[in-house]
Design a protein around this motif. Structure first.
Motif, short mmCIF file in Angstrom:
data_model
loop_
_atom_site.label_atom_id
_atom_site.label_comp_id
_atom_site.label_asym_id
_atom_site.label_seq_id
_atom_site.Cartn_x
_atom_site.Cartn_y
_atom_site.Cartn_z
N LEU A 100 9.83 11.09 1.75
CA LEU A 100 8.66 10.26 2.08
C LEU A 100 8.89 9.61 3.44
N PRO A 101 7.82 9.12 4.09
CA PRO A 101 8.00 8.36 5.33
C PRO A 101 8.43 6.93 5.00
N TYR A 102 9.71 6.79 4.66
CA TYR A 102 10.24 5.51 4.18
C TYR A 102 9.95 4.36 5.14
N HIS A 103 9.94 4.66 6.43
CA HIS A 103 9.82 3.63 7.46
C HIS A 103 8.45 2.95 7.49
N VAL A 104 7.43 3.57 6.89
CA VAL A 104 6.10 2.96 6.91
C VAL A 104 5.63 2.55 5.52
N LEU A 105 6.48 2.70 4.52
CA LEU A 105 6.10 2.34 3.15
C LEU A 105 6.70 1.00 2.76
N ASP A 106 5.93 0.23 2.02
CA ASP A 106 6.36 -1.08 1.53
C ASP A 106 6.83 -0.91 0.08
N PRO A 107 8.07 -1.31 -0.24
CA PRO A 107 8.58 -1.09 -1.60
C PRO A 107 7.80 -1.86 -2.67
N ARG A 108 7.05 -2.89 -2.28
CA ARG A 108 6.26 -3.64 -3.26
C ARG A 108 4.86 -3.06 -3.40
N GLU A 109 4.23 -2.74 -2.27
CA GLU A 109 2.85 -2.28 -2.30
C GLU A 109 2.71 -0.79 -2.58
N ASP A 110 3.77 -0.03 -2.30
CA ASP A 110 3.69 1.43 -2.42
C ASP A 110 4.58 1.98 -3.53
N GLN A 111 4.81 1.17 -4.55
CA GLN A 111 5.68 1.61 -5.65
C GLN A 111 5.17 2.87 -6.32
N ASN A 112 3.84 2.99 -6.43
CA ASN A 112 3.30 4.16 -7.12
C ASN A 112 3.59 5.46 -6.37
N ILE A 113 3.67 5.39 -5.04
CA ILE A 113 3.97 6.59 -4.26
C ILE A 113 5.42 7.03 -4.52
N PHE A 114 6.34 6.07 -4.49
CA PHE A 114 7.74 6.39 -4.80
C PHE A 114 7.87 6.93 -6.22
N GLN A 115 7.14 6.32 -7.14
CA GLN A 115 7.23 6.75 -8.54
C GLN A 115 6.70 8.17 -8.71
N ASP A 116 5.60 8.48 -8.06
CA ASP A 116 4.99 9.80 -8.20
C ASP A 116 5.83 10.90 -7.57
N VAL A 117 6.45 10.62 -6.42
CA VAL A 117 7.18 11.65 -5.69
C VAL A 117 8.65 11.69 -6.05
N MET A 118 9.29 10.51 -6.19
CA MET A 118 10.74 10.46 -6.39
C MET A 118 11.15 9.98 -7.78
N GLY A 119 10.21 9.46 -8.54
CA GLY A 119 10.50 9.05 -9.91
C GLY A 119 11.33 7.79 -10.01
N ILE A 120 11.25 6.91 -9.00
CA ILE A 120 12.05 5.68 -9.00
C ILE A 120 11.20 4.49 -8.57
N LYS A 121 11.70 3.30 -8.92
CA LYS A 121 11.11 2.05 -8.43
C LYS A 121 11.91 1.62 -7.20
N PRO A 122 11.30 1.52 -6.04
CA PRO A 122 12.04 1.26 -4.81
C PRO A 122 12.29 -0.22 -4.57
N ASN A 123 13.22 -0.49 -3.67
CA ASN A 123 13.41 -1.83 -3.13
C ASN A 123 13.80 -1.68 -1.67
N GLN A 124 13.84 -2.78 -0.95
CA GLN A 124 14.09 -2.71 0.48
C GLN A 124 15.47 -2.16 0.80
N GLN A 125 16.46 -2.50 -0.01
CA GLN A 125 17.82 -1.99 0.23
C GLN A 125 17.87 -0.47 0.08
#
Length: 217
Positions: free
Chosen positions: A129-154
């Motif tokens: 994913l374009p990690y550099h333009v995604l917000d781990p709070r606002e774009d959680q559904n994108i991470f979940q759909d593509v990578m199957g995880i809940k993201p955080n800034q770290q």
């Protein structure tokens, strides 16, 4: 370590090389969209598998049949660092070809250490994913759909750090690559490509970037 019961000779994963593809059965933190390996390699460890001793014996017997070994998964770097380094040192001692590791980039400190200790000749890293333009709070559904995880800034910082590490390494055997997931719009892939090209320019690197087609099962 446990490995998939079949070591696979491939002519496609590393251009201009005959490669032995070895899948680790240690698992993966991700459950990516359409992952072909998840059910058989990650979710359910096969009853029949090969050990590291089987791998060493295979390399000693058949190492002349290929000129590179690619260690994949799952996620090869999920194991303890001591186990990873011991395995790679042994492979290096008995195999005269190139050693490639594939990774998603989560384990950025392990990746740096392998490069620093000269235990790998190339890294194939997936920028999903374009990690550099995604917000781990606002774009959680994108991470979940593509990578199957809940993201955080770290997590995002670790992934981007790993991308930089591979680009800086700048080996002819390195790759940054992306799967063209059908659930994402083209703008996602444009952002990834532009980011990689900017980082390559910054580090004066020639590492290739590949946008690979999604393989339907």
């Amino acid at each position: 370590m446990k490995f998939y019961n079949h070591f696979i000779r491939t002519f496609q994963d590393l251009p201009d090389h005959t490669t032995l593809l070895v899948h680790s059965l240690s698992g993966c933190l991700l459950h990516c969209y359409g992952c072909h390996n998840y059910d058989e390699i990650v979710a359910n460890t096969p009853k029949n598998y090969k050990t590291k001793e089987d791998l060493y014996a295979y390399l000693e017997r058949n190492g002349f049949l290929f000129d590179a070994v690619m260690l994949s998964g799952g996620e090869f770097l999920i194991d303890k660092m001591v186990d990873i380094t011991d395995l790679l040192k042994k492979v290096r001692s008995i195999f005269k070809g190139k050693i490639i590791v594939t990774t998603c980039g989560i384990y950025h400190t392990k990746l740096k250490r392998l490069i620093a200790e000269g235990l790998v000749d190339g890294i194939h890293i997936d920028m999903k994913l374009p990690y550099h333009v995604l917000d781990p709070r606002e774009d959680q559904n994108i991470f979940q759909d593509v990578m199957g995880i809940k993201p955080n800034q770290q997590l995002i910082e670790n992934l981007l750090d790993s991308i930089d590490t591979v680009i800086q390494h700048n080996s002819p055997l390195d790759q940054v690559r992306t799967v063209k997931y059908p659930i994402l719009a083209d703008i996602f892939f444009d952002e990834i490509r532009d980011y990689v090209e900017k980082r390559k320019s910054y580090f004066q690197s020639d590492v290739p970037y590949y946008l690979n087609p999604f393989q339907y099962v």
